[in-house]
Design a protein around this motif. Structure first.
Motif, PDB file in Angstrom:
ATOM      1  N   MET A 142       0.945   1.569   0.352  1.00 20.34           N
ATOM      2  CA  MET A 142       2.289   0.942   0.994  1.00 20.34           C
ATOM      3  C   MET A 142       3.148   0.453   0.040  1.00 20.34           C
ATOM      4  N   ARG A 143       4.511   0.643   0.088  1.00 26.49           N
ATOM      5  CA  ARG A 143       5.419  -0.124  -0.682  1.00 26.49           C
ATOM      6  C   ARG A 143       5.924  -1.388   0.085  1.00 26.49           C
ATOM      7  N   VAL A 144       5.876  -2.639  -0.830  1.00 28.22           N
ATOM      8  CA  VAL A 144       6.454  -3.762  -0.244  1.00 28.22           C
ATOM      9  C   VAL A 144       7.407  -4.281  -1.204  1.00 28.22           C
ATOM     10  N   TYR A 145       8.657  -4.779  -0.603  1.00 27.20           N
ATOM     11  CA  TYR A 145       9.441  -5.592  -1.223  1.00 27.20           C
ATOM     12  C   TYR A 145       9.769  -6.762  -0.704  1.00 27.20           C
ATOM     13  N   ILE A 146       9.998  -7.767  -1.562  1.00 22.94           N
ATOM     14  CA  ILE A 146      10.254  -9.366  -1.329  1.00 22.94           C
ATOM     15  C   ILE A 146      11.469  -9.638  -1.497  1.00 22.94           C
ATOM     16  N   LEU A 147      12.251 -10.197  -0.453  1.00 18.89           N
ATOM     17  CA  LEU A 147      13.571 -10.907  -0.782  1.00 18.89           C
ATOM     18  C   LEU A 147      13.344 -12.301  -0.704  1.00 18.89           C
ATOM     19  N   ASP A 148      13.222 -13.044  -1.774  1.00 19.25           N
ATOM     20  CA  ASP A 148      13.017 -14.648  -1.821  1.00 19.25           C
ATOM     21  C   ASP A 148      13.162 -14.983  -3.202  1.00 19.25           C
ATOM     22  N   ARG A 149      13.776 -16.411  -3.217  1.00 24.29           N
ATOM     23  CA  ARG A 149      13.714 -16.672  -4.495  1.00 24.29           C
ATOM     24  C   ARG A 149      12.387 -17.415  -4.929  1.00 24.29           C
ATOM     25  N   ARG A 150      12.299 -17.720  -6.285  1.00 24.25           N
ATOM     26  CA  ARG A 150      11.173 -17.972  -6.903  1.00 24.25           C
ATOM     27  C   ARG A 150      10.702 -19.663  -6.357  1.00 24.25           C
ATOM     28  N   SER A 151       9.371 -19.383  -5.548  1.00 23.74           N
ATOM     29  CA  SER A 151       8.743 -20.662  -5.200  1.00 23.74           C
ATOM     30  C   SER A 151       7.198 -20.363  -4.973  1.00 23.74           C
ATOM     31  N   LYS A 152       6.630 -21.527  -4.729  1.00 25.47           N
ATOM     32  CA  LYS A 152       5.098 -21.508  -4.484  1.00 25.47           C
ATOM     33  C   LYS A 152       4.636 -20.560  -3.228  1.00 25.47           C
ATOM     34  N   SER A 153       5.503 -20.438  -2.414  1.00 24.94           N
ATOM     35  CA  SER A 153       5.148 -19.565  -1.301  1.00 24.94           C
ATOM     36  C   SER A 153       5.267 -18.261  -1.696  1.00 24.94           C
ATOM     37  N   ARG A 154       6.441 -17.757  -2.565  1.00 24.90           N
ATOM     38  CA  ARG A 154       6.673 -16.177  -2.846  1.00 24.90           C
ATOM     39  C   ARG A 154       5.388 -16.060  -3.729  1.00 24.90           C
ATOM     40  N   ASP A 155       5.282 -16.933  -4.594  1.00 24.10           N
ATOM     41  CA  ASP A 155       4.081 -16.519  -5.678  1.00 24.10           C
ATOM     42  C   ASP A 155       2.697 -16.260  -4.958  1.00 24.10           C
ATOM     43  N   GLN A 156       2.625 -17.012  -3.847  1.00 31.63           N
ATOM     44  CA  GLN A 156       1.349 -16.607  -2.922  1.00 31.63           C
ATOM     45  C   GLN A 156       1.323 -15.423  -2.502  1.00 31.63           C
ATOM     46  N   SER A 182      -0.840  -8.486  -4.059  1.00 33.49           N
ATOM     47  CA  SER A 182      -1.301  -7.639  -5.257  1.00 33.49           C
ATOM     48  C   SER A 182      -2.633  -7.438  -5.143  1.00 33.49           C
ATOM     49  N   GLU A 183      -3.640  -8.214  -4.251  1.00 29.20           N
ATOM     50  CA  GLU A 183      -4.975  -7.955  -4.152  1.00 29.20           C
ATOM     51  C   GLU A 183      -5.486  -6.826  -3.019  1.00 29.20           C
ATOM     52  N   ASP A 184      -4.196  -6.658  -2.201  1.00 31.41           N
ATOM     53  CA  ASP A 184      -4.406  -5.637  -1.066  1.00 31.41           C
ATOM     54  C   ASP A 184      -4.318  -4.134  -1.795  1.00 31.41           C
ATOM     55  N   LYS A 185      -5.519  -3.496  -1.402  1.00 33.32           N
ATOM     56  CA  LYS A 185      -5.675  -2.066  -1.987  1.00 33.32           C
ATOM     57  C   LYS A 185      -4.916  -1.017  -1.166  1.00 33.32           C
ATOM     58  N   ARG A 186      -4.002  -1.391  -0.201  1.00 39.51           N
ATOM     59  CA  ARG A 186      -3.131  -0.638   0.314  1.00 39.51           C
ATOM     60  C   ARG A 186      -1.858  -0.620  -0.205  1.00 39.51           C
ATOM     61  N   VAL A 187      -1.503  -1.867  -1.019  1.00 41.59           N
ATOM     62  CA  VAL A 187      -0.207  -1.741  -1.553  1.00 41.59           C
ATOM     63  C   VAL A 187      -0.352  -1.120  -3.189  1.00 41.59           C
ATOM     64  N   ILE A 188       0.495  -0.129  -2.914  1.00 42.32           N
ATOM     65  CA  ILE A 188       0.962   0.681  -4.068  1.00 42.32           C
ATOM     66  C   ILE A 188       1.844   0.277  -4.975  1.00 42.32           C
ATOM     67  N   GLU A 189       2.961  -0.386  -4.503  1.00 41.60           N
ATOM     68  CA  GLU A 189       4.101  -0.979  -5.143  1.00 41.60           C
ATOM     69  C   GLU A 189       4.425  -2.257  -4.465  1.00 41.60           C
ATOM     70  N   LEU A 190       4.790  -3.184  -5.459  1.00 46.41           N
ATOM     71  CA  LEU A 190       5.163  -4.448  -4.992  1.00 46.41           C
ATOM     72  C   LEU A 190       6.439  -5.001  -5.772  1.00 46.41           C
ATOM     73  N   LYS A 191       7.432  -5.246  -5.287  1.00 43.44           N
ATOM     74  CA  LYS A 191       8.552  -5.666  -6.168  1.00 43.44           C
ATOM     75  C   LYS A 191       9.180  -6.937  -5.134  1.00 43.44           C
ATOM     76  N   ALA A 192       9.470  -7.865  -6.132  1.00 50.01           N
ATOM     77  CA  ALA A 192      10.294  -9.175  -5.606  1.00 50.01           C
ATOM     78  C   ALA A 192      11.628  -9.172  -6.033  1.00 50.01           C
ATOM     79  N   PHE A 193      12.622  -9.718  -5.453  1.00 49.66           N
ATOM     80  CA  PHE A 193      13.899  -9.903  -5.672  1.00 49.66           C
ATOM     81  C   PHE A 193      14.547 -11.116  -5.229  1.00 49.66           C
ATOM     82  N   GLU A 194      15.416 -11.469  -6.061  1.00 49.48           N
ATOM     83  CA  GLU A 194      16.158 -12.761  -5.593  1.00 49.48           C
ATOM     84  C   GLU A 194      17.625 -12.709  -5.307  1.00 49.48           C
ATOM     85  N   ASP A 195      18.230 -11.624  -5.616  1.00 49.81           N
ATOM     86  CA  ASP A 195      19.553 -11.058  -5.311  1.00 49.81           C
ATOM     87  C   ASP A 195      19.427 -10.070  -4.156  1.00 49.81           C
TER      88      ASP A 195
END
Length: 119
Positions: free
Chosen positions: A1-15, A21-34
């Protein structure tokens, strides 16, 4: 699955990024602040899931979720927030989850598993 995250840099976003990234179902992971770049990416390559932070002045989370809904009703949306007051607004948009911080890996996985079954 593809997952996009909209969140500014923070401890919770990094978590969340680390757990996903450890989930084998996730084939694409992107984070956005804008949120504009976030929506543009959705137009170009729609994800299966969006995780959107609520309660940040620089990220209009409810507006971003509404824009995602206008692009596609099949994209699953999960909100993250430090404030439970956003929960009603979130569910009125037809989202699939609302996670209250502090977040745990178990809460995130449970929410992803529930929404994954709906797909």
């Amino acid at each position: 699955m593809r997952v996009y995250i909209l969140d500014r840099r923070s401890k919770s976003r990094d978590q969340v990024l680390g757990w996903l990234s450890e989930d084998k179902r996730v084939i694409e992971l992107k984070a956005f602040e804008d949120y504009i770049q976030f929506i543009e990416q959705i137009e170009n390559s729609p994800p299966d899931f969006c995780i959107i932070r609520l309660g940040q002045d620089d990220i209009p989370g409810l507006q971003a979720a509404d824009m995602v809904r206008q692009k596609s009703l099949t994209i699953r949306i999960i909100f993250l927030s430090d404030n439970r007051d956003y929960a009603l607004d979130a569910f009125e948009l037809g989202v699939h989850g609302f996670l209250l911080c502090p977040l745990t890996k178990a809460k995130l996985e449970k929410n992803l598993n529930i929404t994954q079954k709906e797909m």
